[in-house]
Write a protein that holds these residues in place. Sequence first.
Motif, PDB file in Angstrom:
ATOM      1  N   PRO A  33       0.807  -1.222   0.000  1.00 18.67           N
ATOM      2  CA  PRO A  33       0.000   0.000   0.000  1.00 18.67           C
ATOM      3  C   PRO A  33       0.842   1.275   0.000  1.00 18.67           C
ATOM      4  O   PRO A  33       0.496   2.252  -0.652  1.00 18.67           O
ATOM      5  CB  PRO A  33      -0.827  -0.108   1.277  1.00 18.67           C
ATOM      6  CG  PRO A  33      -0.836  -1.543   1.622  1.00 18.67           C
ATOM      7  CD  PRO A  33       0.450  -2.116   1.093  1.00 18.67           C
ATOM      8  N   SER A  34       1.973   1.266   0.704  1.00 22.59           N
ATOM      9  CA  SER A  34       2.802   2.465   0.738  1.00 22.59           C
ATOM     10  C   SER A  34       3.376   2.767  -0.641  1.00 22.59           C
ATOM     11  O   SER A  34       3.538   3.924  -1.014  1.00 22.59           O
ATOM     12  CB  SER A  34       3.920   2.303   1.760  1.00 22.59           C
ATOM     13  OG  SER A  34       4.785   1.253   1.389  1.00 22.59           O
ATOM     14  N   ARG A  35       3.656   1.750  -1.407  1.00 26.74           N
ATOM     15  CA  ARG A  35       4.173   1.940  -2.764  1.00 26.74           C
ATOM     16  C   ARG A  35       3.085   2.498  -3.674  1.00 26.74           C
ATOM     17  O   ARG A  35       3.354   3.339  -4.520  1.00 26.74           O
ATOM     18  CB  ARG A  35       4.690   0.608  -3.275  1.00 26.74           C
ATOM     19  CG  ARG A  35       5.531   0.720  -4.488  1.00 26.74           C
ATOM     20  CD  ARG A  35       6.242  -0.575  -4.688  1.00 26.74           C
ATOM     21  NE  ARG A  35       6.810  -0.607  -6.016  1.00 26.74           N
ATOM     22  CZ  ARG A  35       7.271  -1.664  -6.585  1.00 26.74           C
ATOM     23  NH1 ARG A  35       7.251  -2.804  -5.943  1.00 26.74           N
ATOM     24  NH2 ARG A  35       7.762  -1.624  -7.792  1.00 26.74           N
ATOM     25  N   LEU A  36       1.855   2.028  -3.503  1.00 28.15           N
ATOM     26  CA  LEU A  36       0.743   2.533  -4.304  1.00 28.15           C
ATOM     27  C   LEU A  36       0.475   4.002  -3.979  1.00 28.15           C
ATOM     28  O   LEU A  36       0.214   4.805  -4.870  1.00 28.15           O
ATOM     29  CB  LEU A  36      -0.509   1.695  -4.074  1.00 28.15           C
ATOM     30  CG  LEU A  36      -0.474   0.277  -4.616  1.00 28.15           C
ATOM     31  CD1 LEU A  36      -1.721  -0.480  -4.173  1.00 28.15           C
ATOM     32  CD2 LEU A  36      -0.357   0.262  -6.117  1.00 28.15           C
ATOM     33  N   VAL A  37       0.545   4.348  -2.704  1.00 28.32           N
ATOM     34  CA  VAL A  37       0.322   5.731  -2.292  1.00 28.32           C
ATOM     35  C   VAL A  37       1.416   6.623  -2.849  1.00 28.32           C
ATOM     36  O   VAL A  37       1.150   7.720  -3.353  1.00 28.32           O
ATOM     37  CB  VAL A  37       0.249   5.834  -0.743  1.00 28.32           C
ATOM     38  CG1 VAL A  37       0.291   7.277  -0.284  1.00 28.32           C
ATOM     39  CG2 VAL A  37      -1.003   5.146  -0.237  1.00 28.32           C
ATOM     40  N   SER A  38       2.641   6.152  -2.811  1.00 26.47           N
ATOM     41  CA  SER A  38       3.762   6.923  -3.338  1.00 26.47           C
ATOM     42  C   SER A  38       3.584   7.192  -4.831  1.00 26.47           C
ATOM     43  O   SER A  38       3.814   8.315  -5.300  1.00 26.47           O
ATOM     44  CB  SER A  38       5.066   6.171  -3.092  1.00 26.47           C
ATOM     45  OG  SER A  38       6.143   6.839  -3.684  1.00 26.47           O
ATOM     46  N   LYS A  42       2.869  10.918  -6.706  1.00 25.95           N
ATOM     47  CA  LYS A  42       3.707  11.428  -7.788  1.00 25.95           C
ATOM     48  C   LYS A  42       2.865  11.807  -8.999  1.00 25.95           C
ATOM     49  O   LYS A  42       3.101  12.822  -9.634  1.00 25.95           O
ATOM     50  CB  LYS A  42       4.747  10.392  -8.193  1.00 25.95           C
ATOM     51  CG  LYS A  42       5.851  10.223  -7.181  1.00 25.95           C
ATOM     52  CD  LYS A  42       6.800   9.147  -7.612  1.00 25.95           C
ATOM     53  CE  LYS A  42       7.818   8.865  -6.527  1.00 25.95           C
ATOM     54  NZ  LYS A  42       8.641   7.697  -6.854  1.00 25.95           N
ATOM     55  N   ARG A  43       1.889  10.987  -9.329  1.00 18.58           N
ATOM     56  CA  ARG A  43       1.083  11.229 -10.528  1.00 18.58           C
ATOM     57  C   ARG A  43       0.079  12.356 -10.356  1.00 18.58           C
ATOM     58  O   ARG A  43      -0.260  13.040 -11.308  1.00 18.58           O
ATOM     59  CB  ARG A  43       0.353   9.953 -10.940  1.00 18.58           C
ATOM     60  CG  ARG A  43       1.297   8.911 -11.466  1.00 18.58           C
ATOM     61  CD  ARG A  43       0.558   7.740 -12.007  1.00 18.58           C
ATOM     62  NE  ARG A  43       1.504   6.751 -12.495  1.00 18.58           N
ATOM     63  CZ  ARG A  43       1.185   5.528 -12.809  1.00 18.58           C
ATOM     64  NH1 ARG A  43      -0.064   5.134 -12.691  1.00 18.58           N
ATOM     65  NH2 ARG A  43       2.098   4.700 -13.230  1.00 18.58           N
ATOM     66  N   VAL A  44      -0.428  12.540  -9.148  1.00 17.89           N
ATOM     67  CA  VAL A  44      -1.452  13.553  -8.900  1.00 17.89           C
ATOM     68  C   VAL A  44      -0.873  14.765  -8.180  1.00 17.89           C
ATOM     69  O   VAL A  44      -1.179  15.903  -8.524  1.00 17.89           O
ATOM     70  CB  VAL A  44      -2.618  12.946  -8.069  1.00 17.89           C
ATOM     71  CG1 VAL A  44      -3.638  14.002  -7.724  1.00 17.89           C
ATOM     72  CG2 VAL A  44      -3.270  11.809  -8.843  1.00 17.89           C
ATOM     73  N   GLY A  45      -0.035  14.526  -7.205  1.00 18.02           N
ATOM     74  CA  GLY A  45       0.465  15.599  -6.355  1.00 18.02           C
ATOM     75  C   GLY A  45       1.370  16.579  -7.065  1.00 18.02           C
ATOM     76  O   GLY A  45       1.258  17.796  -6.865  1.00 18.02           O
ATOM     77  N   ILE A  46       2.259  16.092  -7.901  1.00 14.54           N
ATOM     78  CA  ILE A  46       3.198  16.987  -8.584  1.00 14.54           C
ATOM     79  C   ILE A  46       2.472  17.945  -9.523  1.00 14.54           C
ATOM     80  O   ILE A  46       2.726  19.150  -9.475  1.00 14.54           O
ATOM     81  CB  ILE A  46       4.302  16.178  -9.290  1.00 14.54           C
ATOM     82  CG1 ILE A  46       5.193  15.517  -8.233  1.00 14.54           C
ATOM     83  CG2 ILE A  46       5.135  17.060 -10.220  1.00 14.54           C
ATOM     84  CD1 ILE A  46       6.232  14.575  -8.780  1.00 14.54           C
ATOM     85  N   LEU A  48      -0.602  19.003  -9.290  1.00 14.64           N
ATOM     86  CA  LEU A  48      -1.362  19.930  -8.448  1.00 14.64           C
ATOM     87  C   LEU A  48      -0.442  20.964  -7.808  1.00 14.64           C
ATOM     88  O   LEU A  48      -0.795  22.143  -7.721  1.00 14.64           O
ATOM     89  CB  LEU A  48      -2.122  19.169  -7.364  1.00 14.64           C
ATOM     90  CG  LEU A  48      -3.351  18.406  -7.831  1.00 14.64           C
ATOM     91  CD1 LEU A  48      -3.953  17.617  -6.674  1.00 14.64           C
ATOM     92  CD2 LEU A  48      -4.371  19.330  -8.433  1.00 14.64           C
ATOM     93  N   LEU A  49       0.727  20.534  -7.380  1.00 14.38           N
ATOM     94  CA  LEU A  49       1.694  21.451  -6.799  1.00 14.38           C
ATOM     95  C   LEU A  49       2.151  22.485  -7.831  1.00 14.38           C
ATOM     96  O   LEU A  49       2.235  23.672  -7.520  1.00 14.38           O
ATOM     97  CB  LEU A  49       2.897  20.674  -6.267  1.00 14.38           C
ATOM     98  CG  LEU A  49       4.004  21.498  -5.632  1.00 14.38           C
ATOM     99  CD1 LEU A  49       3.492  22.197  -4.383  1.00 14.38           C
ATOM    100  CD2 LEU A  49       5.190  20.625  -5.315  1.00 14.38           C
ATOM    101  N   LEU A  50       2.406  22.046  -9.037  1.00 18.93           N
ATOM    102  CA  LEU A  50       2.822  22.979 -10.090  1.00 18.93           C
ATOM    103  C   LEU A  50       1.706  23.965 -10.438  1.00 18.93           C
ATOM    104  O   LEU A  50       1.965  25.143 -10.674  1.00 18.93           O
ATOM    105  CB  LEU A  50       3.271  22.208 -11.327  1.00 18.93           C
ATOM    106  CG  LEU A  50       4.571  21.416 -11.169  1.00 18.93           C
ATOM    107  CD1 LEU A  50       4.837  20.584 -12.420  1.00 18.93           C
ATOM    108  CD2 LEU A  50       5.729  22.332 -10.874  1.00 18.93           C
ATOM    109  N   ALA A  51       0.463  23.494 -10.466  1.00 20.83           N
ATOM    110  CA  ALA A  51      -0.660  24.381 -10.753  1.00 20.83           C
ATOM    111  C   ALA A  51      -0.814  25.424  -9.636  1.00 20.83           C
ATOM    112  O   ALA A  51      -1.022  26.611  -9.912  1.00 20.83           O
ATOM    113  CB  ALA A  51      -1.948  23.575 -10.903  1.00 20.83           C
ATOM    114  N   ALA A  52      -0.693  24.990  -8.390  1.00 21.77           N
ATOM    115  CA  ALA A  52      -0.798  25.930  -7.270  1.00 21.77           C
ATOM    116  C   ALA A  52       0.329  26.951  -7.314  1.00 21.77           C
ATOM    117  O   ALA A  52       0.108  28.145  -7.076  1.00 21.77           O
ATOM    118  CB  ALA A  52      -0.774  25.166  -5.946  1.00 21.77           C
TER     119      ALA A  52
END
Length: 69
Positions: A33-38, A42-46, A48-52
């Motif tokens: 599960p920790s690998r799936l969350v990671s 990466k796919r969603v968070g980065i 969103l961070l760039l858009a913000a």
Amino acid sequence: MALISCPECQKEGISDQALTCPHCGVPIAMKSPSRLVSTALKRVGIPLLLAALGFMLDNPSDRSESDEI
């Protein structure tokens, strides 16, 4: 990547990334599960961070006075 032995047939040299044993076909391991969350972060968070960051760096002085109410 590590080489492990099969828990069922005890054959050695199976990748820890393998889904099943190539010799007997028993499932080896699912992704943790920790690998799936990671991967999801990466796919969603980065993006969103760039858009913000883009919204924060948007210079409000570039807008015309008609935008202000």
